[in-house]
Scaffold this motif. Structure first.
Motif, PDB file in Angstrom:
ATOM      1  N   UNK A 262      76.725  20.467 -21.584  1.00 62.82           N
ATOM      2  CA  UNK A 262      77.843  19.904 -22.330  1.00 62.82           C
ATOM      3  C   UNK A 262      77.728  18.383 -22.475  1.00 62.82           C
ATOM      4  N   UNK A 263      78.063  17.902 -23.658  1.00 63.36           N
ATOM      5  CA  UNK A 263      78.148  16.460 -23.871  1.00 63.36           C
ATOM      6  C   UNK A 263      79.453  16.194 -24.620  1.00 63.36           C
ATOM      7  N   UNK A 264      79.910  14.941 -24.566  1.00 62.71           N
ATOM      8  CA  UNK A 264      81.196  14.641 -25.162  1.00 62.71           C
ATOM      9  C   UNK A 264      81.163  13.233 -25.735  1.00 62.71           C
ATOM     10  N   UNK A 265      81.816  13.021 -26.878  1.00 65.73           N
ATOM     11  CA  UNK A 265      81.967  11.641 -27.336  1.00 65.73           C
ATOM     12  C   UNK A 265      83.334  11.426 -27.960  1.00 65.73           C
ATOM     13  N   UNK A 266      83.678  10.150 -28.111  1.00 69.81           N
ATOM     14  CA  UNK A 266      84.967   9.794 -28.670  1.00 69.81           C
ATOM     15  C   UNK A 266      84.738   9.228 -30.068  1.00 69.81           C
ATOM     16  N   UNK A 267      85.449   9.775 -31.058  1.00 72.24           N
ATOM     17  CA  UNK A 267      85.295   9.280 -32.426  1.00 72.24           C
ATOM     18  C   UNK A 267      86.676   9.286 -33.061  1.00 72.24           C
TER      19      UNK A 267
ATOM     20  N   UNK B 136      76.265  16.260 -13.343  1.00 68.08           N
ATOM     21  CA  UNK B 136      77.278  15.217 -13.237  1.00 68.08           C
ATOM     22  C   UNK B 136      77.541  14.600 -14.620  1.00 68.08           C
ATOM     23  N   UNK B 137      78.774  14.165 -14.828  1.00 64.96           N
ATOM     24  CA  UNK B 137      79.146  13.493 -16.068  1.00 64.96           C
ATOM     25  C   UNK B 137      78.619  12.057 -16.022  1.00 64.96           C
TER      26      UNK B 137
ATOM     27  N   UNK C 167      76.703  22.847 -34.740  1.00 63.79           N
ATOM     28  CA  UNK C 167      76.175  24.216 -34.852  1.00 63.79           C
ATOM     29  C   UNK C 167      77.230  25.293 -34.714  1.00 63.79           C
ATOM     30  N   UNK C 168      78.478  24.928 -34.340  1.00 69.12           N
ATOM     31  CA  UNK C 168      79.549  25.913 -34.301  1.00 69.12           C
ATOM     32  C   UNK C 168      79.617  26.776 -33.059  1.00 69.12           C
ATOM     33  N   UNK C 169      78.741  26.521 -32.070  1.00 73.57           N
ATOM     34  CA  UNK C 169      78.778  27.349 -30.853  1.00 73.57           C
ATOM     35  C   UNK C 169      79.903  26.881 -29.927  1.00 73.57           C
ATOM     36  N   UNK C 170      80.399  27.819 -29.098  1.00 73.20           N
ATOM     37  CA  UNK C 170      81.382  27.434 -28.086  1.00 73.20           C
ATOM     38  C   UNK C 170      80.675  26.669 -26.970  1.00 73.20           C
ATOM     39  N   UNK C 171      81.203  25.495 -26.649  1.00 71.13           N
ATOM     40  CA  UNK C 171      80.507  24.626 -25.697  1.00 71.13           C
ATOM     41  C   UNK C 171      80.684  25.090 -24.251  1.00 71.13           C
TER      42      UNK C 171
ATOM     43  N   UNK D 115      81.614  17.324 -16.841  1.00 75.76           N
ATOM     44  CA  UNK D 115      82.442  17.156 -18.035  1.00 75.76           C
ATOM     45  C   UNK D 115      83.366  18.363 -18.163  1.00 75.76           C
ATOM     46  N   UNK D 116      84.670  18.112 -18.318  1.00 73.61           N
ATOM     47  CA  UNK D 116      85.590  19.230 -18.515  1.00 73.61           C
ATOM     48  C   UNK D 116      85.569  19.625 -19.992  1.00 73.61           C
ATOM     49  N   UNK D 117      85.239  20.885 -20.232  1.00 74.51           N
ATOM     50  CA  UNK D 117      85.177  21.360 -21.620  1.00 74.51           C
ATOM     51  C   UNK D 117      86.304  22.354 -21.857  1.00 74.51           C
TER      52      UNK D 117
END
Lengths: 350, 366
Positions: free
Chosen positions: A249-254, A291-292, A238-242, A227-229
């Motif tokens: 790392x995880x990612x979602x679309x909203x 892997x993503x 939690x406010x931390x830098x990913x 995942x590209x962060x």
């Protein structure tokens, strides 16, 4: 002292240049026709290189019983011949004595299998190299039991290593060839031998396997895409830098926006806040390969001794086999699907 | 307050007393030179050691048999590849060739970019060969007879590649009498760093007589070797610091005796205490900063351009004459040296000058 150790090391190495199964081409019997004379009919591996485990069935020579079993699916309705390890002549396999599981190298399998015409020879071999004496009927049972395991072993090896090596070699040493009109894997290997600047059988074999599997059998090369962060992405829970924890790392679309989180746990909190139905794509990182992967299809392990950046975590995996292995290795409590994860699970992970 | 004229004046004053300051300038420069040279060499060696442990050698697996090293085979690779978390396993070939004429073990490393009849050697090996008149080629003696290989090229060597011959893996196997299916060690690539230690243990569980060392363990092993050498440097540092304090004392006494008069005269023509202090500050910071930068620059040139002729042997012992150092500059340590030299130097000058400046002028002038 160190120098003496090194000296001893050098001389303790076994002194022969070729492996146990190898013979020179003029010493053995090779019955395959034409260009594929020295290649196994099933996998195109070099026959003289693995001569002591060679088989002949229906006028075709195979490098190992594994390849023969793969071709015939375990149904043998005519005579099988096998190489006698001592005399290097082909003998009737039904009457031969087999030694399974000696410490000599195996061909395409975890367990080595060598054949002998005389029982005495087999017993001598066992006393030197270990193993068990069986007849042909039992040998087939063993091969059948080993078959799927061996196949998955070879498959993993190809995916993780051979394809990559083959691809690299093919692209740097060969003139490109068209593969449509090549019928068999042995023809392909012969063709490659003409157009490529490599002289080692091992390199030739890896190129052959790569081309055959990807072009003819539609297998894909294993690619690890993480995942590209973005550098400034913060976890909204939690406010931390990913980007400091790329392996979690995880990612979602909203609402057409990408949100990044430093672990599946925080991501799921967000999902429960907004409601599962409003969320678009979900991606998590596989723990073993980084892997993503699709978060909805992943397997999650809870209660293991591996902690993420936010403490207890749901550890994500692409395959159930990897998840169960991880659970056993790292004292996990349970493997879960995405749909099984509820508020109670998150409560447990606090 | 700090007008151009004032600065100009203080520099002129400094140049007037050239000889007095010259000694301290030289000593200061020399001390900074020694300190930073030691630092550059140690950093460079450390960098070479730790950077050669590439990203793909996350676990190194070696095999033993009755306590001695023993080659691994294809089966090891197949089984380790099955483990979840392992992404790639590469079999590597290396070992030691016994060059018995000079009773020396030379490290043989496989490099597959070479053809079957050539080798690459490091500079010190080249010199060794020339002693025995192997100018263009070298004969390896093996149990199967001699193998003659052309020397293709010579490489400059760092701490790792000195005492090394590179040949392709077939040739290396031939010299070391290994067969095609054998490897000296395996390099295991693991994408997730968190799993490395666990997988190393797991490999040792599967093959009880193998030794799997993770990258971090290797690095700490190298650091260990380095800290042992660090003791020698520590003594160097201490000596340098002692010399530095002797220098400071010298400075202070010179201020208190010879410059008393100068300060008193300046006071009497209307310089304030503040002016005196800033005058001294300007003069001495020119000396301190000048010698600091000259010292660092000189040591950089000495270490990375001339490869530290004499100091190198203190560090590395014999057979290491041909090592070159990779330029690495650790600014944090340079800043530390700055703190420990320039700042105390200035403080030791300014306080006595201030003490003199606040005394009664008439007392001094007597």
């Amino acid at each position: 002292m160190k120098k003496y150790l090194l000296l001893l090391t050098m001389f303790s190495c076994l002194i022969f240049a070729k492996s146990f199964q190898f013979i020179n081409k003029d010493k053995g019997t090779f019955i395959n026709e034409g260009s594929s004379k020295y290649y196994c009919s099933s996998c195109a591996m070099s026959l003289p290189k693995h001569y002591k485990t060679n088989y002949i069935y229906k006028n075709r020579q195979y490098c190992s019983i594994h390849c023969l079993y793969e071709q015939t699916k375990g149904k043998f309705d005519s005579e099988i011949k096998v190489v006698d390890t001592n005399s290097l002549k082909f003998i009737d396999a039904k009457k031969a004595f087999f030694v399974i599981g000696s410490n000599k190298p195996a061909t395409m399998s975890f367990h080595s299998k060598y054949a002998f015409k005389q029982k005495k020879d087999a017993m001598d071999f066992i006393s030197k190299n270990g193993g068990n004496l069986v007849r042909f009927k039992d040998l087939i049972v063993v091969v059948r039991n080993d078959f799927s395991k061996d196949l998955s072993m070879l498959d993993t090896k190809k995916k993780k290593k051979v394809y990559k090596v083959g691809k690299k070699l093919y692209e740097s040493n060969c003139n490109k060839i068209s593969i449509e009109n090549i019928k068999t894997i042995t023809d392909l290997k012969t063709k490659l031998k003409e157009v490529c600047k490599v002289n080692k059988d091992k390199q030739l074999q890896s190129m052959t396997v790569y081309l055959w599997d990807t072009k003819k059998l539609d297998k894909t090369i294993r690619k690890i895409e993480s995942i590209y962060v973005p550098k400034d992405a913060k976890c909204v829970i939690c406010g931390m830098f990913v980007h400091k924890y790329p392996k979690w790392a995880t990612m979602l679309e909203y609402k057409q926006k990408h949100y990044y989180f430093d672990g599946p746990k925080d991501m799921l909190k967000f999902v429960f806040e907004k409601g599962k139905s409003n969320i678009g794509e979900i991606y998590v990182s596989d723990y073993f390969t980084t892997k993503k992967i699709d978060g909805r299809k992943a397997f999650y392990v809870i209660g293991s001794d591996v902690y993420g950046p936010m403490g207890k975590e749901l550890v994500a995996f692409e395959s159930d086999q990897a998840a169960y292995n991880f659970k056993n290795d790292h004292f996990g409590k349970k493997v879960m699907f995405f749909s099984e994860i509820t508020d109670e699970v998150l409560e447990y992970l606090k | 307050m700090l007008s151009r004229n004032f600065i100009d004046y203080s520099i002129k004053l400094l140049l007037k007393d050239k000889t007095e300051y010259f000694f301290s300038f030289i000593i200061f420069t020399f001390i900074v030179f020694i300190l930073s040279a030691v630092l550059f060499i140690s950093d460079s060696i450390k960098y070479d050691l730790l950077s050669t442990l590439g990203n793909h050698d996350q676990i190194i697996v070696t095999n033993t048999k009755s306590g001695k090293y023993f080659p691994l085979n294809e089966n090891h690779i197949n089984i380790i590849l099955q483990l979840n978390g392992v992404e790639n396993v590469q079999g590597k070939v290396d070992g030691y060739y016994n060059f018995s004429q000079s009773s020396r073990l030379i490290h043989l490393v496989a490099d597959d970019s070479l053809s079957d009849d050539e080798i690459i050697v490091s500079k010190d090996i080249k010199q060794l060969f020339e002693k025995f008149h192997y100018d263009k080629e070298f004969n390896f003696l093996t149990l199967d007879g001699t193998l003659t290989k052309k020397i293709k090229s010579v490489i400059d060597s760092n701490i790792f590649s000195s005492n090394t011959i590179f040949a392709n893996s077939d040739v290396t196997r031939e010299i070391l009498q290994m067969n095609d299916e054998q490897y000296s060690y395996l390099s295991v690539y693991v994408p997730n760093d968190n799993e490395v230690e666990f997988l190393a243990r797991k490999i040792m569980d599967i093959f009880p007589n193998t030794k799997a060392i993770s990258k971090s363990q290797l690095q700490s092993d190298y650091r260990q070797i380095f800290y042992y050498k660090g003791g020698i440097f520590m003594i160097l540092y201490i000596v340098a610091m002692l010399a530095f304090f002797i220098l400071l004392k010298n400075q202070v006494s010179s201020v208190l005796t010879e410059q008393k008069k100068q300060i008193a005269i300046l006071r009497s023509i209307g310089f304030s205490i503040k002016d005196i202090i800033s005058l001294k500050f300007i003069q001495n910071s020119v000396i301190a900063l000048g010698s600091y930068f000259i010292g660092v620059l000189a040591s950089y040139i000495f270490v990375f351009i001339f490869d530290a002729p004499i100091v190198k042997n203190i560090f590395l012992g014999e057979q290491m004459e041909n090592i070159i150092f990779t330029p690495t500059v650790d600014f944090r340590m340079l800043f530390l040296i700055f703190l420990f030299t320039v700042i105390p130097f200035l403080a030791f000058i300014i306080i006595p000058s201030w003490k003199v400046a606040i005394e009664d002028i008439s007392e001094i002038m007597k």
